[in-house]
Enzyme design. Structure first.
Site, PDB file in Angstrom:
ATOM      1  CG  HIS A  14      -1.954  -1.070   1.206  1.00 55.34           C
ATOM      2  ND1 HIS A  14      -2.994  -1.099   0.298  1.00 55.34           N
ATOM      3  CD2 HIS A  14      -2.113  -2.173   1.990  1.00 55.34           C
ATOM      4  CE1 HIS A  14      -3.751  -2.163   0.525  1.00 55.34           C
ATOM      5  NE2 HIS A  14      -3.232  -2.827   1.546  1.00 55.34           N
ATOM      6  CG  ASP A  70       8.468   4.865  11.484  1.00 54.72           C
ATOM      7  OD1 ASP A  70       7.719   3.947  11.103  1.00 54.72           O
ATOM      8  OD2 ASP A  70       8.679   5.101  12.683  1.00 54.72           O
ATOM      9  CG  PHE A 153      -2.715   2.065   3.516  1.00 56.43           C
ATOM     10  CD1 PHE A 153      -1.678   1.941   4.422  1.00 56.43           C
ATOM     11  CD2 PHE A 153      -2.584   2.978   2.476  1.00 56.43           C
ATOM     12  CE1 PHE A 153      -0.526   2.711   4.304  1.00 56.43           C
ATOM     13  CE2 PHE A 153      -1.436   3.751   2.343  1.00 56.43           C
ATOM     14  CZ  PHE A 153      -0.412   3.619   3.260  1.00 56.43           C
ATOM     15  CG  ASP A 156      -5.870   6.367   5.282  1.00 60.93           C
ATOM     16  OD1 ASP A 156      -5.184   7.023   6.096  1.00 60.93           O
ATOM     17  OD2 ASP A 156      -5.491   6.112   4.120  1.00 60.93           O
ATOM     18  CE  LYS A 176      -4.339   8.684   2.217  1.00 58.25           C
ATOM     19  NZ  LYS A 176      -4.255   7.217   2.154  1.00 58.25           N
ATOM     20  CG  HIS A 181       0.875  11.484   7.181  1.00 57.62           C
ATOM     21  ND1 HIS A 181      -0.340  11.144   6.634  1.00 57.62           N
ATOM     22  CD2 HIS A 181       1.423  10.307   7.602  1.00 57.62           C
ATOM     23  CE1 HIS A 181      -0.516   9.839   6.728  1.00 57.62           C
ATOM     24  NE2 HIS A 181       0.538   9.304   7.293  1.00 57.62           N
TER      25      HIS A 181
END
Length: 202
Positions: A14, A70, A153, A156, A176, A181
């Site tokens: 994803h 990360d 994913f 979300d 989105k 981020h």
């Protein structure tokens, strides 16, 4: 400069698809199966340090650009949980659904009404064991009462970004990408490549 791909340091399909879309026209290379075993455990105490661990580890054996991230979700009233443990909040090997269930249960059991939260993405670009670029980007919002939407994913389906009444999973990709981020971090990375006239194309 010879054009080259950017190796994405993740085994998460994803994430690979999302980063490929966000970084276009830069070209990402999926992590080959034989290199996935080289990904280190995320043992650091910050997103950025975890990203560096992955980027530097793969840079040991890959000569081109290595991109590592990360990411996580932080709920302020839970003192930043799940945080750097977002992908394994319900335990090692836990599914996204199990992580969501645990988070919603924690909020409900503690009668928490302050549901403010943020997504965090730390992004690091490495080449030949040298860090060329790093950034951390955020997306602020609130945790929904229940899951909604079938897109995206991770968390979300329960995260509603500021300025919206829909969860991330209900937004279309264009919406989105503007607020997420990862979208913000990738815009900074693309600007870095452009400013430094570096090539990350196939």
């Amino acid at each position: 400069m010879i054009m080259q791909k950017i190796l994405l340091a993740t085994s998460n399909r994803h994430k690979y698809l999302e980063f490929s879309r966000l970084l276009y026209p830069l070209t990402l290379e999926a992590l080959p199966e034989d290199l996935k075993r080289l990904l280190p455990n995320e043992t650091a105490k910050s997103y950025r340090d975890n990203a560096k661990l992955k980027g530097m580890a793969l840079s040991e054996i890959y000569e081109g650009f290595v991109l590592a991230d990360d990411s996580g979700l932080e709920v302020f009233s839970l003192h930043g949980e799940p945080g750097i443990f977002s992908s394994r909040y319900a335990g090692e090997g836990s599914s996204a659904q199990e992580n969501i269930d645990k988070l919603l249960k924690n909020l409900q059991s503690k009668n928490i009404t302050d549901r403010r939260a943020r997504f965090v993405c730390a992004l690091v670009l490495v080449k030949k064991k040298k860090i060329l670029f790093e950034t951390t980007a955020f997306c602020y919002g609130i945790i929904a009462d229940r899951q909604k939407g079938g897109g995206g994913f991770g968390y979300d389906p329960i995260f509603i970004p500021e300025g919206y009444s829909l969860t991330m999973a209900e937004l279309d990709e264009k919406q989105k990408d503007l607020v997420s981020h990862r979208g913000k971090a990738c815009q900074e990375l693309k600007a870095f490549f452009l400013e430094n006239r570096m090539e990350g194309h196939s």
